[in-house]
Design a protein around this motif. Structure first.
Motif, short mmCIF file in Angstrom:
data_model
loop_
_atom_site.label_atom_id
_atom_site.label_comp_id
_atom_site.label_asym_id
_atom_site.label_seq_id
_atom_site.Cartn_x
_atom_site.Cartn_y
_atom_site.Cartn_z
N UNK A 1 50.26 34.78 48.97
CA UNK A 1 49.05 35.51 49.64
C UNK A 1 47.97 35.71 48.47
N UNK A 2 48.50 35.85 47.17
CA UNK A 2 47.27 36.34 46.33
C UNK A 2 47.14 35.60 45.20
N UNK A 3 48.36 35.22 44.42
CA UNK A 3 48.21 34.68 42.94
C UNK A 3 47.92 33.10 43.23
N UNK A 4 48.54 32.36 44.07
CA UNK A 4 47.93 30.84 44.03
C UNK A 4 46.68 30.83 44.94
N UNK A 5 46.26 31.56 45.80
CA UNK A 5 45.05 31.21 46.55
C UNK A 5 43.74 31.63 45.22
N UNK A 6 43.90 32.62 44.64
CA UNK A 6 43.02 32.91 43.72
C UNK A 6 42.94 31.78 42.63
N UNK A 7 44.22 31.35 42.14
CA UNK A 7 44.10 30.34 41.02
C UNK A 7 43.52 29.12 41.58
N UNK A 8 43.95 28.56 42.78
CA UNK A 8 43.51 27.40 43.46
C UNK A 8 41.75 27.39 43.55
N UNK A 9 41.39 28.65 43.71
CA UNK A 9 39.75 28.85 43.62
C UNK A 9 39.08 28.80 42.32
N UNK A 10 40.06 28.55 41.41
CA UNK A 10 39.41 28.53 39.98
C UNK A 10 39.47 29.73 39.21
N UNK A 11 40.06 30.68 39.94
CA UNK A 11 39.99 32.16 39.01
C UNK A 11 41.11 32.24 38.03
N UNK A 12 40.80 33.09 36.97
CA UNK A 12 41.81 33.44 36.17
C UNK A 12 42.56 34.78 36.59
#
Length: 213
Positions: free
Chosen positions: A79-90
């Motif tokens: 719900x949090x780690x993968x979605x932010x990473x997929x969106x290009x975030x660090x």
């Protein structure tokens, strides 16, 4: 959030008193000042399972606590780690698998059980391991107050430091890039700048690979 580059998962682990939360906060500021989209989080998470785990370490122990922490981790990833990473975030995460390999071992859970329990958790793109002399760790924890029953003086601090050394070996054996930073005498700003510089270089490399893909 779209940044145009591939995201990263950077984890921060280390003994109580090593300065993980401060390092995460100041490193995020360092990265944001350089225009890098950053998301900070922690484990146990702020979600339902994480809240139960964090607030009930005196109730849940051993295998039950290890399973609860792992369940929260998998939900956190979804719900949090993968979605932010997929969106290009660090993504900067205060505690991750390495902490489970230490704290749950201190709680009597066998290492092989913990490795199996966390086998499907994503490996970080960079694992930051903060180290500190046990005597200094004890002093820092005494000043701020112990957060859990795991931190009970010099003996537990020494055990925690030793287990983190073994966790570092586990990470490198799986090909995870590891950055070890001794915070015993280092200024908080210097620690964050050192970590931030490493992440900035890693982000640039990831961006180049994404552009070539």
């Amino acid at each position: 959030m779209s940044t145009g580059h591939r995201g990263l998962l950077v984890t921060f682990d280390g003994p109580a008193g090593a300065g993980k939360s401060t390092a995460v906060r100041l490193t995020a500021r360092y990265l944001e000042d350089r225009g890098l989209a950053t998301h900070t989080t922690a484990e146990p998470s702020q979600q339902v399972l994480g809240t139960i785990a964090r607030n009930n370490t005196d109730t849940f122990r051993g295998l039950s606590l290890a399973c609860l922490v792992a369940a929260d981790r998998y939900r956190h990833l979804e719900t949090e780690l993968r979605p932010y990473k997929r969106a290009g975030g660090i993504v900067l995460c205060d505690r991750y698998v390495a902490s489970s390999l230490v704290l749950q071992r201190m709680d009597g859970v066998p290492l092989d059980f913990l490795v199996g329990l966390n086998a499907h958790a994503d490996l970080p793109d960079l694992a930051v391991l903060l180290t500190v002399e046990p005597s200094v760790a004890v002093e820092r924890v005494a000043v701020r107050g112990a957060h859990t029953r795991f931190h009970q003086g010099i003996a537990s601090a020494e055990q925690e430091v030793a287990f983190y050394e073994e966790a570092a070996t586990w990470l490198t054996s799986r090909g995870v890039p590891l950055l070890t930073v001794d915070t015993t005498d280092a200024a908080e700003s210097e620690v964050a700048a050192h970590i931030g510089a490493r992440i900035t270089r890693l982000a640039a490399t990831a961006g180049t690979r994404a552009a070539e893909a």
